[in-house]
Design a protein around this motif. Structure first.
Motif, PDB file in Angstrom:
ATOM      1  N   LEU A   4       0.621  -4.288   0.372  1.00 43.15           N
ATOM      2  CA  LEU A   4       0.206  -2.903   0.564  1.00 43.15           C
ATOM      3  C   LEU A   4       1.272  -2.128   1.333  1.00 43.15           C
ATOM      4  O   LEU A   4       1.596  -0.987   0.989  1.00 43.15           O
ATOM      5  N   GLN A   8       3.402   1.273   0.263  1.00 39.41           N
ATOM      6  CA  GLN A   8       3.500   2.453   1.118  1.00 39.41           C
ATOM      7  C   GLN A   8       4.959   2.813   1.373  1.00 39.41           C
ATOM      8  O   GLN A   8       5.333   3.990   1.356  1.00 39.41           O
ATOM      9  N   LEU A  73      -2.855   3.547  -4.019  1.00 40.31           N
ATOM     10  CA  LEU A  73      -2.995   3.772  -2.579  1.00 40.31           C
ATOM     11  C   LEU A  73      -4.129   4.741  -2.290  1.00 40.31           C
ATOM     12  O   LEU A  73      -4.862   4.589  -1.300  1.00 40.31           O
ATOM     13  N   GLU A  77      -7.426   3.995  -0.107  1.00 42.16           N
ATOM     14  CA  GLU A  77      -7.799   4.871   1.006  1.00 42.16           C
ATOM     15  C   GLU A  77      -9.235   5.357   0.849  1.00 42.16           C
ATOM     16  O   GLU A  77      -9.982   5.452   1.825  1.00 42.16           O
TER      17      GLU A  77
END
Length: 307
Positions: A4, A8, A73, A77
Motif C-alpha cells: 500500500l 501511495q 487507494l 480510503e
C-alpha cells in the motif's frame, strides 16, 4: 501495508514529478523511495517512469496504471472511512491547500484548534495562491476564493457573501489623499495581484446597477496575497483584498475601507474537492468548523463596509 505504501509513493511521484519530493512528503529517504519504486516496477514487470537527471515522466504503462492505482487507494480510503464513521472518530491524514494570506493569518490557528479536538488527525497544509490541480495533486480539499473554473469539482460555501474591499492605510491616505470615487484610482499607487502569471489590474465596482471597471497601475505586484496586504499595511498603496483577509486590519484601524457607496467584487470562499466521494467525516467536520469561524470573522467587519 508495504504494498500500500508503494502505491501511495507511486501516486505522489506522479503528482510531484520528482522522487525526492515525493519521498519528503511521505517521510522517506530518497534511497528508500527509490527501492520502493523499483520493487513496484519489478512486481508489475513494467517501467512506470522514464528517468532523466532532472525529472521523471510517466511511461505509457505508468499512465495506464496511475488511474487504477488512484481508484484502488480511493476505495481503500472509503473502506477505512466507513469504519471510522461508524466509530464517529476523525482520524488519518487530511491534505489541505489554502490561500497564503488567509492561511497564515487565520487558518493556522483554526486548524490548531480543530486538531486539538481530533487528535488522531494528521494535517498536511499547502499554503499557496496557485490553484491546486485536485485531480492530479495529493490534495484532499482546497480553500479558494471564487467559483472553481472546473464545473466537475464539488464546491461547498464557507463565506458565500464575502466581497473584496478597496483599502489603504491612514498614513498612505494622509500623504496621497483619499479617493472617493473608483475613477480616482488612476491618481494612486495600486498594489496588484498575479494569478497564473496574469496581472489582476482591472478592478470592478457597481453603483445603482451599473458596472465601472477601472484599470489600475502601481509600482509593485505579487503572486502572494499576503505580500499585497503587507504592502498596504506598510503604506505603499491601495489594495483590493478579500474582506476576510483584511477583517482584523479594518477593525483595528490599520487599514481604511474606501469609496463608500460603491459595491465591490464578490469573493466567496469555498471548500473544493474533486468528487463527493472525498467528503469524508474529517472533511465534513472541517467544513462545519470553518463555516462557523468564517461567519464569526465576517460578523466582526465594520458596519459601513462597502458592498
Amino acid at each position: 501495508m508495504k504494498a500500500l505504501q508503494d502505491l501511495q509513493l507511486f501516486v505522489r511521484i506522479a503528482a510531484a514529478g520528482s522522487l525526492s519530493a515525493a519521498a519528503r512528503q511521505l517521510g522517506l529517504t530518497p534511497a528508500a523511495a527509490s527501492a520502493a519504486l523499483k520493487r513496484l516496477e519489478a512486481e508489475l514487470q513494467a517501467p512506470l517512469f522514464v528517468r532523466s537527471t532532472r525529472s521523471l515522466r510517466l511511461t505509457a504503462e505508468g499512465e495506464a496504471f496511475l488511474s487504477h492505482c488512484r481508484q484502488a487507494l480511493q476505495l481503500l480510503e472509503e473502506g477505512r472511512e466507513a469504519i471510522t464513521q461508524g466509530q464517529g472518530t476523525v482520524r488519518g491524514p487530511l491534505q489541505i491547500s489554502a490561500p497564503s494570506d488567509l492561511g497564515r493569518q487565520h487558518l493556522l490557528g483554526w486548524l490548531d484548534a480543530f486538531q486539538a479536538e481530533h487528535p488522531q488527525l494528521q494535517l498536511r497544509l499547502q499554503l499557496s495562491d496557485r490553484l491546486a490541480r485536485l485531480h492530479r495533486e495529493p490534495v484532499d480539499v482546497a480553500l479558494r476564493y471564487g467559483e472553481p473554473p472546473d464545473s466537475s469539482l464539488v464546491a461547498l460555501p464557507l463565506a458565500p457573501d464575502n466581497r473584496r474591499v478597496l483599502c489603504a492605510s491612514p498614513t498612505y491616505l494622509a500623504h496621497a489623499g483619499t479617493p472617493r470615487h473608483p475613477g480616482e484610482l488612476a491618481q494612486h499607487n495600486c498594489l496588484t495581484f498575479l494569478l497564473a502569471d496574469e496581472l489582476y489590474d482591472r478592478w470592478r465596482f457597481w453603483q445603482d446597477g451599473r458596472e465601472l471597471a477601472v484599470t489600475v497601475q502601481g509600482d509593485r505586484s505579487s503572486d502572494d496575497g499576503e505580500a499585497v496586504r503587507r504592502w498596504a499595511l506598510a503604506h505603499r498603496g491601495i489594495a483590493y483584498k478579500s474582506a476576510l483577509d483584511v477583517a482584523d486590519d479594518l477593525r483595528a484601524g490599520r487599514l481604511v475601507a474606501l469609496c463608500p457607496g460603491w459595491q465591490t467584487e464578490p469573493a466567496p470562499l469555498v471548500l473544493v474537492c474533486a468528487s463527493r466521494r472525498q467528503l469524508s467525516l474529517a472533511v465534513r467536520r472541517l467544513r462545519d468548523d470553518l463555516l462557523q469561524r468564517c461567519g464569526a470573522l465576517s460578523a466582526g467587519l465594520p458596519a459601513a463596509l462597502p458592498g
